[in-house]
Design an enzyme around this catalytic site. Sequence first.
Site, PDB file in Angstrom:
ATOM      1  N   ASP A   1      -9.211   5.950   5.390  1.00 19.89           N
ATOM      2  CA  ASP A   1      -7.922   4.409   4.632  1.00 19.89           C
ATOM      3  C   ASP A   1      -6.650   4.120   6.127  1.00 19.89           C
ATOM      4  O   ASP A   1      -7.367   5.385   7.245  1.00 19.89           O
ATOM      5  CB  ASP A   1      -7.294   5.139   3.937  1.00 19.89           C
ATOM      6  CG  ASP A   1      -6.428   3.747   3.466  1.00 19.89           C
ATOM      7  OD1 ASP A   1      -6.205   2.630   3.366  1.00 19.89           O
ATOM      8  OD2 ASP A   1      -5.389   3.862   3.140  1.00 19.89           O
ATOM      9  N   SER A   2      -6.245   3.495   5.970  1.00 15.27           N
ATOM     10  CA  SER A   2      -4.680   3.000   6.965  1.00 15.27           C
ATOM     11  C   SER A   2      -4.430   4.034   7.501  1.00 15.27           C
ATOM     12  O   SER A   2      -3.940   4.279   7.996  1.00 15.27           O
ATOM     13  CB  SER A   2      -5.086   1.422   7.464  1.00 15.27           C
ATOM     14  OG  SER A   2      -4.497   1.323   6.090  1.00 15.27           O
TER      15      SER A   2
ATOM     16  N   CYS B   1     -10.114   2.266   2.288  1.00 15.15           N
ATOM     17  CA  CYS B   1      -8.941   0.773   2.232  1.00 15.15           C
ATOM     18  C   CYS B   1      -9.973  -0.680   2.261  1.00 15.15           C
ATOM     19  O   CYS B   1     -10.548  -0.599   2.715  1.00 15.15           O
ATOM     20  CB  CYS B   1      -8.650   0.782   4.157  1.00 15.15           C
ATOM     21  SG  CYS B   1      -7.708  -0.548   4.699  1.00 15.15           S
TER      22      CYS B   1
ATOM     23  N   GLU C   1       4.868   3.136   0.023  1.00  9.11           N
ATOM     24  CA  GLU C   1       5.678   4.189   1.011  1.00  9.11           C
ATOM     25  C   GLU C   1       6.601   5.304   0.499  1.00  9.11           C
ATOM     26  O   GLU C   1       7.024   6.019   1.446  1.00  9.11           O
ATOM     27  CB  GLU C   1       5.238   3.495   2.615  1.00  9.11           C
ATOM     28  CG  GLU C   1       3.938   2.999   2.579  1.00  9.11           C
ATOM     29  CD  GLU C   1       3.069   3.801   3.818  1.00  9.11           C
ATOM     30  OE1 GLU C   1       3.718   4.011   4.106  1.00  9.11           O
ATOM     31  OE2 GLU C   1       1.818   3.185   3.516  1.00  9.11           O
TER      32      GLU C   1
ATOM     33  N   CYS D   1      -6.050  -2.979  -2.919  1.00 10.83           N
ATOM     34  CA  CYS D   1      -4.816  -2.229  -1.818  1.00 10.83           C
ATOM     35  C   CYS D   1      -4.315  -0.899  -2.348  1.00 10.83           C
ATOM     36  O   CYS D   1      -4.411  -0.908  -4.172  1.00 10.83           O
ATOM     37  CB  CYS D   1      -3.628  -3.331  -1.780  1.00 10.83           C
ATOM     38  SG  CYS D   1      -3.144  -2.102  -0.871  1.00 10.83           S
TER      39      CYS D   1
ATOM     40  N   HIS E   1      -2.343   1.137  -1.739  1.00 15.88           N
ATOM     41  CA  HIS E   1      -1.347   0.997  -2.465  1.00 15.88           C
ATOM     42  C   HIS E   1      -0.910   1.406  -4.432  1.00 15.88           C
ATOM     43  O   HIS E   1      -0.296   1.567  -4.901  1.00 15.88           O
ATOM     44  CB  HIS E   1      -0.584   0.648  -1.446  1.00 15.88           C
ATOM     45  CG  HIS E   1      -0.281   1.088  -0.117  1.00 15.88           C
ATOM     46  ND1 HIS E   1      -0.681   1.209  -0.109  1.00 15.88           N
ATOM     47  CD2 HIS E   1       0.737   2.019   0.365  1.00 15.88           C
ATOM     48  CE1 HIS E   1      -0.766   1.983   1.646  1.00 15.88           C
ATOM     49  NE2 HIS E   1      -0.115   2.051   1.499  1.00 15.88           N
TER      50      HIS E   1
HETATM   51  N1  DGL Z   1      -5.194   0.451   2.864  1.00 11.07           N
HETATM   52  C1  DGL Z   1      -4.580  -0.994   2.522  1.00 11.07           C
HETATM   53  C2  DGL Z   1      -5.253  -1.607   2.343  1.00 11.07           C
HETATM   54  O1  DGL Z   1      -6.311  -0.741   1.239  1.00 11.07           O
HETATM   55  C3  DGL Z   1      -3.665  -1.430   3.043  1.00 11.07           C
HETATM   56  C4  DGL Z   1      -2.481  -0.753   3.864  1.00 11.07           C
HETATM   57  C5  DGL Z   1      -2.640  -1.528   5.483  1.00 11.07           C
HETATM   58  O2  DGL Z   1      -1.700  -2.334   4.902  1.00 11.07           O
HETATM   59  O3  DGL Z   1      -2.674  -0.857   6.017  1.00 11.07           O
HETATM   60  O4  DGL Z   1      -5.328  -2.749   2.237  1.00 11.07           O
END
Ligand code: DGL
Length: 248
Positions: free
Chosen positions: A7-8, A70, A150, A181, A183
């Site tokens: 993930d990012s 992600c 976050e 997403c 989050h």
């Molecule tokens: N992990 C990213 C997603 O699922 C969200 C956070 C980001 O913008 O890196 O798209």
Amino acid sequence: MKLGVFDSGIGGLTVVKSLLEHQLFEEIIYYGDTARVPYGTKDKNTIIRYGIEAVEFFKNFELDLIIVACNTVSAYALDEMREASTCPIVGVVEAGVLACANFLHDKSSNILVLGTKATITSKSYTIGLKDKGFNYVEAKATGLFVPLVEEEIFKGPILDEVFQHYFKGINKTPDAVILGCTHFPLIEQALQAYFGSATKLIHSGDAIVEDLENKFNFSTQYKNPKLKFFASENPDALKFIARKWLSL
Ligand code: DGL
């Protein structure tokens, strides 16, 4: 099976949570690119480059499978990552589309896709859903949810204001909302309360579990999988959140 989850940042822990609930893997190696998050505001070429770098990172571990948790990376970089990888890679966008199509039998259902700016701009969910015959798909970039999560703002007046900002003018009773997403599952309760109980929320973690269970034959359940967490910046912060969100 030895699994890598990419993930990012920290958001992919919501996918790990679903994986742990289903006890499918013996070992899970999580890598969050916390130094470069967010990806959702970046352009396609940058996202692809970061995705390929993650594949290189995972080459240290002899994995059986990589899950791209992600949505932003899944939307843009899966083909290039698969080319660079020696093990199979699955992404959450394909899984989310399938989960939605498996749930909604009426092709005239209204579907709302939420995601980062990059994910929505890619149209990957909309195209995937149209390919499955769904023509009433609305997609909305709701990037402000990322920093709110976050900050661990999962409910309350600030979130309500942001809902108003994004959702006024949107069909208030979609049949399904795709939480596109990592989050967004953390604000699932608030979103469910906003849209009402008749709206099905599609969660990337549950969608990927459903997809994997259809693709592979999992004969063993692993009650206490080995978990390793890596981050490109401040791994202790990632481990702290992981312990909290995953109740480790
Ligand atoms: N992990 C990213 C997603 O699922 C969200 C956070 C980001 O913008 O890196 O798209």
